[in-house]
Design an enzyme around this catalytic site. Structure first.
Site: not given
Lengths: 584, 584
Positions: A115, A497-498
């Site tokens: 991420y 969700y991310r």
């Protein structure tokens, strides 16, 4: 990374300047920071000081850029780093940042792999490395089964601390990799696999440095002398903790957590399922047992290649460089003795309890034709660990790094890009999502590695796109693939969700109900709490007023969209042509 | 309550004007509100239109003032009421309120009994009666075990809806009284008694009208076409839901909840304990079994008089009007066959599971000398229900109103003032709290009625001060008693999780860590989100900039404090002298 002493000798043009900040101002800010934390705890970065790729190993993470860079290596490049030693120092740093308009990018340990790692969303931000020096377990209560942590406490460190200080009765809950920060993971709303797996739900109390430098405690921590800061989440009045997750409204310097006492027994299990088409039946069963409180945690439903990759690179199995097809995957499944889907779960409690659970769990999954089950056996001397043996540890809160294995599926410099949509925990949706991703992965030339996890009620689909970061063409295909998938998913009502730094704006704009009401609300809070826009600009797509609309957003352009659609349609496996056509 | 048609005939001087609003402006606002919602759905209130006390029954609640007023009846008096029929109407009302600076006090159903009912904190506010017309069950998913509700859905209504529409497999979780709003209770962070008892934890997704009239959906609801609004709580980016609880930052018009599927079996139980001094041992045991996942819900530990009051008024037991002493309470306990402390709990699941749990639960509590246990028997024809039979229903999510009984302990017009401190779930703290309250109750002349509840990890101490609202002296003693207790508790590190309107400022100022950082933060959010200060001013002690520091706060004065200490010391049972000395 030159230490701050060399700052004077670094030419202006190699400094990584954030917007609105001159070289002189940045130099001054860095020197002032050194006065707060000591010059050993400040670094200055330049393009030249970036670590070479072969140093970019998980155990020696760069803090100035994303280890697994997907755009250019210097796209999300920090201008420097500062490592505070206390909440008071964090507060002073924040006040200084306000003065010089230098953006800060707080990381706990910085292992948000897949991420963005520890890289800042806005180029030129200074990484606020909280964990380097603020890494203490501040309190453990064996009575209440709670702890209070600084951001630098990793899962490994917490586990060690409990083992060595008389708290063996307390379990921890870790995600797949144990090197990350307990605080950081919960702030990003990450998850693990014991009954305490939903980390934000299991936190209790925060200390937060606000973007103006004020220090606040949440929940019962705002009552002086409180004795329930780590036991009661809410306190009195508005409950703010949620707005400090996935956000840029404050810097969490202490955070409390609930710990699970030894449940009095434990048994992990594996069900393997023969057919790719078994996925819907598996998911339906997990949902029913999970909501029905028979399954106490979040088991994972992994596809063959994720397990295969855990054991070794693709080249161990095949000479093919193309995405593997059904028959090839079947062959691998047989070879490594896992299913096309494999369900790794566990039961927690005394044996008579587990026996009752197992009766239902076994009866349910064995109804699926071809299903088999097994329990983890002790690892024999000199034997290679099975995935079940690895998961057995993870599912009981023993931190580890086994899952790093699959990063290198196609390349020894393997990198990860995460794609994590949420859907209903239904067989229909699981399959629809799986097919959606499979199609894009085939188009863009990637093997599907993924896992489905039923949380409290929803289905997390964790797609692990592995790529070779040193291959620009592969990076670009990877980038385009996820960009397309975010749109594919949103069109079907699925949202991640991310997400990685480079999709934060795209994803924020997908959450657009009510004419973008949610993003507007987030921006309003941002402008109120951080009037100078110094804290993590762009995090989760939330930009401060000062920087909004000045071209820092990375939105998916129509041009790009049509281009990628065209490529996806016409040349699914022609890497060279994509590489030459796309500009990032 | 005169309908809006009579507005013109009401003299200016009887209107209840909010600050900064002229009679003309209020009239205009009310007339404009009637245009939005229809004149049948707007009311105007005056001091004269207040309901007489004998109408103030629970089933016929006044909406213009607190049913259980503790200060004067008209202290928290509304100027009017408006009942919207849709989110769109709520939005229009809010915009209008901004124009006229008329404060709105949103209530779902308005049964926040013991904490102010539906009365506004700021005199002259217009009650926004959401529940009157917005009372639909919007969605139930039997697959996901979720529902989506409007604010007017009571526990009774939700239960009926599920029973009548083919969702008998879904249980609800209700607090002690079933007439309240499911949404309202969760927004006030209330609790019930099944494994889903912590209501905010079990909510999923909100629709919120912000103080400017913008409409937002939280969590996955901010993704257009989302299919997981009621299954995944967080969505992407900052998670705001908590700041809409116990707050004045938005009006929740829809709210999702998780529902427990029928657990496959159920058994309630009662343990009675002979001695007042058994409390610490009971609490220690509950904590260990609760955190150890043996007890799946929040059992209640009730004192004798709470059970006694459920059966009948004090006059049924004694002619004494003084606080009852040990021997008298022992006598009552024997008479009604409960303990000095009685633990009402339940187990959820198939019988073989429950048998295992029961083994541990029984062994644990029966270790306390003198303990006995029993299970609820079916209610025999014509027989009076036992408290165990009542709790048996509550613990399995059957809404009821049995607990209204104890309101009338000392007076047929009995009223309730709640005091709800949080402490560690330790025997030591339970006892310390109990003694602290007992002492003050003796001083101020009240019988202690209370219950201890172990939540996830903390101890809720629910103290039920019952008083006769028509007796000014008794009201004043009650007020002073709780005022003193809030300070007593804070001095020991205990804080209430909610409080009555008249203590909101006192309690907010007790949560003062870091030079009042939490309240400052709340005020900053308030000023950003509600620049005109029209939404529920003063709720949880949060005042908007426009009204802050203008004397609307009800802080405990030093003068009052010393006065009350003096009285407490010298004249613990002289009601008359207190009545003549105290001014409110």
């Amino acid at each position: 990374m030159p230490p701050i002493e060399h700052l004077a000798s670094i030419p202006d043009e190699t400094l990584i300047l954030p917007p609105d900040v001159s070289a002189t101002a940045l130099r001054e800010a860095l020197n002032q920071l050194a006065k707060i934390v000591g010059s050993n705890n400040v670094q200055v970065h330049t393009k030249e000081s970036m670590k070479p790729d072969d140093e970019g190993h998980y155990y020696n993470l760069p803090k100035e850029h994303d280890l697994f860079y997907i755009l250019e290596k210097d796209t999300f490049l920090a201008s420097g780093l500062v490592a505070p030693g206390s909440t008071e120092e964090v507060s002073q740093i924040v006040k200084l940042a306000n003065k010089y308009l230098v953006p800060l990018w707080p990381v706990s340990i910085g292992r948000n792999l897949g991420y963005g790692g520890s890289a800042p969303r806005l180029r030129g931000s200074i990484v606020l490395d909280l964990g380097a020096r603020m890494n203490k377990v501040l309190d453990v209560s064996v009575r209440d089964c709670t702890c209070l942590l600084e951001p630098g406490v990793s899962y490994f460190a917490l586990h060690d601390y409990l083992q060595k200080n008389g708290f063996k009765n307390l379990w921890i809950d870790n995600p797949d990799l144990g090197g990350g920060s307990v605080v950081g993971n919960a702030l990003d709303r990450g998850a693990g696999y014991t009954p305490y797996g939903e980390h934000f739900s299991m936190h209790c109390g925060m200390e937060v440095v606000l973007p103006t430098g004020e220090v606040m405690r949440t929940g019962m921590g705002s009552l002086p002398g409180s004795n329930t800061w780590q036991t009661f989440q809410y306190g009195y009045g508005p409950y703010p903790d949620g707005i400090f997750t996935q956000s840029n409204y404050g810097i969490v310097t202490k955070m409390g957590f609930w710990l699970m006492p030894d449940p009095g027994g434990y048994q992990s299990y594996l069900f393997t399922f023969q057919n790719d088409s078994d996925l819907p039946a598996i998911v339906e069963s997990v949902r029913i047992l999970r909501i029905g409180m028979v399954i106490q945690n979040s088991p994972t439903i992994r596809n063959t290649l994720l397990d295969a990759a855990t054991y070794g690179p693709k080249s161990d199995y095949t000479t093919s460089e193309k995405p593997l097809q059904d028959s090839e995957i079947d062959e691998i499944a047989n070879k490594i003795k896992v299913g096309r889907w494999s369900l790794y779960g566990a039961m927690y409690g005394p044996k008579p309890m587990r026996d009752l659970q197992w009766e239902t769990i076994k009866a349910t999954f064995m109804k699926i034709p071809g299903a088999k089950y097994e329990f983890a056996q002790p690892v024999a001397e000199g034997e290679k660990m099975s995935v079940l043996q690895m998961r057995d540890e993870t599912l009981r809160g023993l931190p580890n790094t086994y899952e790093l294995g699959w990063l290198n599926w196609t390349s020894p410099r393997g990198s990860l890009l995460g794609f994590s949509p949420i859907s209903p925990a239904s067989g229909f949706d699981a399959n629809k999502q799986y097919q959606m991703v499979l199609k894009r992965f085939q188009e863009f030339g990637f093997d599907y590695l993924g896992t489905f996890i039923v949380g409290w009620r929803e289905l997390h689909h964790i797609v692990c796109l592995t790529f070779d970061k040193t291959n620009p063409s592969e990076r670009k295909r990877a980038h385009r693939c996820i960009e397309a998938l975010i749109d594919d998913a949103a069109a079907e009502g699925y949202g991640e969700y991310r997400t990685h730094l480079c999709y934060m704006d795209q994803l924020a704009s997908a959450y657009s109900w009510g004419n973008g009401a949610s993003l507007k609300f987030n921006e309003q809070l941002k402008d109120s709490l951080d009037p100078n826009g110094i804290l993590a600009p762009g995090k989760s797509g939330v930009w401060p007023a000062r920087l909004r609309g000045r071209g820092f957003e990375l939105k998916r352009s129509t041009e790009r969209k049509s281009e990628s659609t065209m490529i996806a349609k016409n040349q699914p496996s022609n890497r060279r042509s994509i590489s030459s056509h796309l500009k990032l």
